[in-house]
Design a protein around this motif. Structure first.
Motif: not given
Length: 893
Positions: A183-185, A202-208
């Motif tokens: 969903l986020l991707r 660290g999970s924040l780096k996978f979010l835009s």
């Protein structure tokens, strides 16, 4: 989508909150206690601007093409409540009406969904507010959908898209982390909008998307929250003011969760008529007492329970785990307490499934560890070992241990847990005292400040006096203190009763709040150093007030760029205080501030004797105004430093009139680096000959003087009323003729001059010869002579060596820097030192002495009883010669 159902679901009653968990979002919303949170933009823009608040930041960000907002912030910063308020507002039709569908999920609750499921299943069976007939429409129009994901950091598995095979079909089954990542991707339901909340992990780096940092409650928001929490406005004000005074300097006070905890504890204590806590440690003692009492355990069980919590706390800190499994909990000794942990811990998962446990508060986690250390009966020196073990992980552990080592601080806990281990406490106190004393003998300000924090937590005045002995280096610079540092330092100095010097040198920005915290310390300080500092107007106001109430005798504000407006505020304190010296060099002062200064100097209460206005552009008009004060019997000024103040001869008549008015107490005037010239010197020399003039020191370094000034100076020095003992004429073109005229005055028995500076005055060898004659005349009182920076060579300076060796010469200080000396002068130099009974210091910098001179110089200085120092810097010495010079502690090189 049924908004009524969403509203009902969101606002349904939840479990009762623990004191540590913060006020439940439902309660906040229903009781109208919601306060808009600040975002990081508030630090760089107007804090009152609407766009700085989280609600508006989210709305603005969702208009972006990215259609994704990521809220970050620490635990308890209000993210969860903000998201629930967002959903409630949407369901009530207040905002986000461009989204027909809003889905709110808490990731920590979805962790229990093991196996695989599809997006369709997730929406239909795990949200509860989606009619089945609406699902096709939802999936067909993703742009109509807003997902609200809370606790993203609690997702058990990685959200790294590369760790999953992302899905694009809403009916395709996948693991929960895979669905969220898809969903986020944007591979699943592409075009949907998102608001995501997470701690900084660290999970924040996978979010835009648009990152919004949540600051929580600053002072205005805390005030608004306290006013909503306490029904009584007086109680709200009392509680808020007390919190700001005792805790407001901690970052944790920006957490709405922490504010709710504080309000709850304060209300309980105020209702019972009890005293509010003075420190963070006392607050957590009150919290722990309340929580233990709520469990209704006996003393032995309570102690065992705290021990288990301590073991868990240590494990989580060391392994950097935020949660523990049920198996781990049993290994810590929780078997009989798992039904009671809700007051202290968050429990995720159903009892029938695999549950995990975590602390509501990292601070309570460290506090429980500290309590458990002193409950331990098995490990000698346990506190010191525990500190060493956790030194890189626990921020507050030693502060809590310091507090709990004090009987009064731990007594409420001992009434429930029994007496804590006295051996452990005694071992810690020995370590604490020894370590603190050693720290305070050093020069590391950060270590000093930490020691003050520990002492502040103890709230033990006698312990402060016992640890801070006369050998403690409390005078080192404590510039750039945080608000928290100010509170701790103020507590320590208040306990001591007075301070020789409050050194805040190079403080980047002393705020009003910091100055208010330090005000009691300022009143107890004999000297305050704020040189090279920047002060807000509010800070100056508190400084002025402290000066008027305190014992400060010396204030150094040099290079603080104070300015006229702030100086005007300062003058309110100068008018009525014990201040004797104020240094205002390079403070951006102008003629405009002189009226305020005159008023302060003539207040009748001012005791100011020394005023340094070096390099301030007061100009002739400013000095003329100051001279009015000098002619007042109420002005006690004795030393006036006017170095580089853009003065000319135009103001010297006013200064001269003041000096011979009979009222002026001036003993020293510094006019260096001004354009005084012959006319100005003439005016001042008239006052020097006046019987009422008390001036003893006059400095004209680089003041545009020439040989034509020397007749006026000669007349003054020969006057029977002239009391000058020091005259500096350096860096002026006096020339040979003018200098020889001065020598005539120096030879007169009535001349009182003891210190004369003539560096770089275009002197010649005949002048050196005449000075030698003066020094050996038997009438000269000269004890200090500076004639450096003249290329007279060995032959010219030989006249002075001969004078120094003469029994009538009284010289104690001689400066012949950069006069062209070589090794050829060695014999005369050494003979002069051996023969003189008065010479103490000799300045020989920037000459051409070489290694050949070194052995003889070292020998003659070691043999001399009166010589104290010789400066040989910047001569032609090799490294080998320098090591020989090092053998004599009287030599500077």
């Amino acid at each position: 989508m049924d908004k009524v159902a969403v509203l009902t679901h969101t606002l349904k009653p939840e479990v009762i909150s623990t004191l540590l968990g913060g006020e439940l979002p439902v309660s906040v919303i229903k009781n109208n206690r919601y306060i808009s949170l600040l975002t990081s933009d508030a630090l760089v823009t107007d804090r009152n601007a609407e766009d700085n608040f989280l609600d508006h930041a989210i709305q603005a960000a969702l208009t972006d093409e990215t259609r994704s907002v990521i809220l970050t912030g620490p635990e308890g910063s209000g993210k969860t409540t903000a998201l629930e308020k967002l959903v409630v507002g949407w369901a009530k039709g207040e905002h986000f009406q461009n989204f027909p569908y809003v889905f709110h999920f808490k990731l920590r609750e979805l962790n229990s969904l093991t196996g695989t499921l599809s997006l369709e299943t997730l929406l239909l069976h795990h949200h509860g507010n989606v009619p089945r007939e609406s699902l096709p429409l939802i999936l067909k129009n993703p742009a109509d959908v807003l997902f609200v994901f809370d606790d993203l950091d609690q997702c058990k598995q990685s959200l790294d898209p590369s760790a999953h095979t992302l899905c694009s079909d809403p009916s395709q089954a996948a693991s929960m982390p895979c669905l969220v990542a898809s969903l986020l991707r944007g591979s699943l339901l592409k075009g949907a909008a998102f608001v995501v909340a997470s701690r900084s992990t660290g999970s924040l780096k996978f979010l835009s998307g648009t990152m919004v940092e949540v600051l929580g409650f600053l002072k205005p928001q805390r005030e608004a929250y306290f006013n909503k929490f306490f029904p009584d406005p007086i109680a709200a004000g009392k509680a808020r003011i007390h919190m700001e005074k005792t805790l407001g300097f901690y970052d944790i006070c920006t957490s709405p969760r922490f504010c709710w905890t504080v309000c709850s504890v304060y209300k309980s204590l105020m209702d019972a008529g009890a005293k509010l806590p003075e420190t963070l440690s006392q607050l957590y003692v009150n919290i722990l007492v309340h929580l233990i009492q709520s469990l209704s355990l006996n003393e032995a069980c309570s102690r065992e329970f705290i021990s288990a919590l301590g073991k868990m706390a240590s494990h989580c800190l060391l392994d950097q785990h935020s949660s523990c499994t049920e198996e781990e909990m049993n290994s810590f000794g929780f078997q009989q307490f798992l039904t009671s942990v809700g007051a202290f811990l968050q429990v995720h998962g159903d009892p029938s499934e695999r549950r995990v446990f975590s602390f509501h508060s990292s601070l309570m986690q460290e506090f429980l560890l500290a309590v458990s250390v002193f409950c331990d009966n098995s490990t000698p020196g346990g506190a010191e070992k525990m500190l060493e073990k956790h030194k890189s992980h626990a921020k507050f552990l030693d502060l809590f241990l310091s507090a709990l080592s004090e009987p009064l601080q731990r007594r409420p806990l001992e009434s429930l847990l029994g007496e804590l281990n006295s051996d452990q406490i005694m071992d810690f106190k020995k370590w604490f005292k020894s370590n603190s004393e050693q720290t305070l003998k050093g020069f590391h300000k950060e270590k000093h400040q930490h020691c003050f924090h520990l002492l502040h937590q103890t709230q033990n005045e006698s312990l402060v006096k016992e640890i801070i002995t006369p050998s403690a280096r409390i005078g080192i610079s404590y510039g750039d203190l945080s608000l928290q540092d100010c509170v701790a330092l103020n507590y320590v100095i208040t306990c001591l009763g007075e301070l020789e010097q409050l050194n805040l040198y190079h403080t980047g920005n002393l705020t009003e709040e910091q100055a208010e915290m330090l005000a009691p310390t300022m009143t107890l300080s004999r000297k305050i150093c704020l040189s090279q500092s920047s002060l807000s107007a509010g800070a100056v106001s508190h400084l002025a007030s402290a000066l008027s109430r305190g014992i400060t005798k010396k204030l150094d504000l040099s290079h603080s760029h104070l300015g006229d407006e702030k100086f005007k505020i300062l003058c309110t304190g100068i008018r009525d205080c014990k201040l004797q010296t104020i240094q205002l060099a390079v403070c951006n002062l102008t003629e405009a501030m002189c009226e305020d200064l005159v008023s302060a100097l003539t207040s009748g209460s001012s005791q100011l004797c020394v005023l340094d206005l070096t390099f301030n552009d007061i100009g002739d008009q400013g000095l003329t105004k100051l001279c009015k004060a000098l002619q007042s019997p109420l002005c006690k000024l004795q030393d006036l430093q006017l170095h580089g103040c853009k003065l000319t001869a135009a103001s010297m008549d006013s200064l001269s009139a003041a000096l011979c008015s009979g009222q002026s107490e001036l003993r020293e005037v510094n006019l260096n680096h001004n354009t005084i010239g012959e006319r100005g010197v003439e005016a001042l020399c008239k006052s020097l000959q006046h019987p009422l003039c008390k001036l003893r020191s006059l400095k004209f370094f680089d003041s545009d003087l020439t040989g034509s000034c020397c007749p006026h100076l000669m007349a003054a020095l020969m006057s029977e009323h002239c009391s000058l003992s020091e005259l500096d004429l350096s860096v002026n073109d006096l020339g040979q003729e003018g200098a020889l005229q001065l020598c005539q005055a120096l030879r007169q028995p009535g001349c009182r001059l003891e210190k004369l500076c003539l560096q770089r005055c275009e002197l010649t060898e005949p002048v050196f010869k005449e000075l030698s004659s003066v020094l050996t005349s038997g009438t000269s009182r000269l004890k200090s002579l500076a004639v450096g920076i003249h290329a007279v060579g060995d032959q010219g300076v030989k006249h002075l060596w001969d004078a120094v060796a003469h029994p009538s010469c009284l010289l104690e200080e001689l400066d012949v820097e950069m006069t062209g000396l070589t090794d050829a002068c060695l014999e005369d130099l050494c003979a002069a030192i051996r023969a003189s009974k008065t010479l103490k210091t000799l300045e020989l910098r920037n000459n051409s002495l070489t290694d050949a001179s070194v052995p003889a110089i070292v020998e003659v200085l070691q043999d001399s009883d009166n010589m104290q120092e010789m400066n040989l810097k910047y001569n032609d010495f090799s490294e080998e010669a320098l090591s020989i010079l090092d053998e004599c502690d009287k030599i500077r090189y």
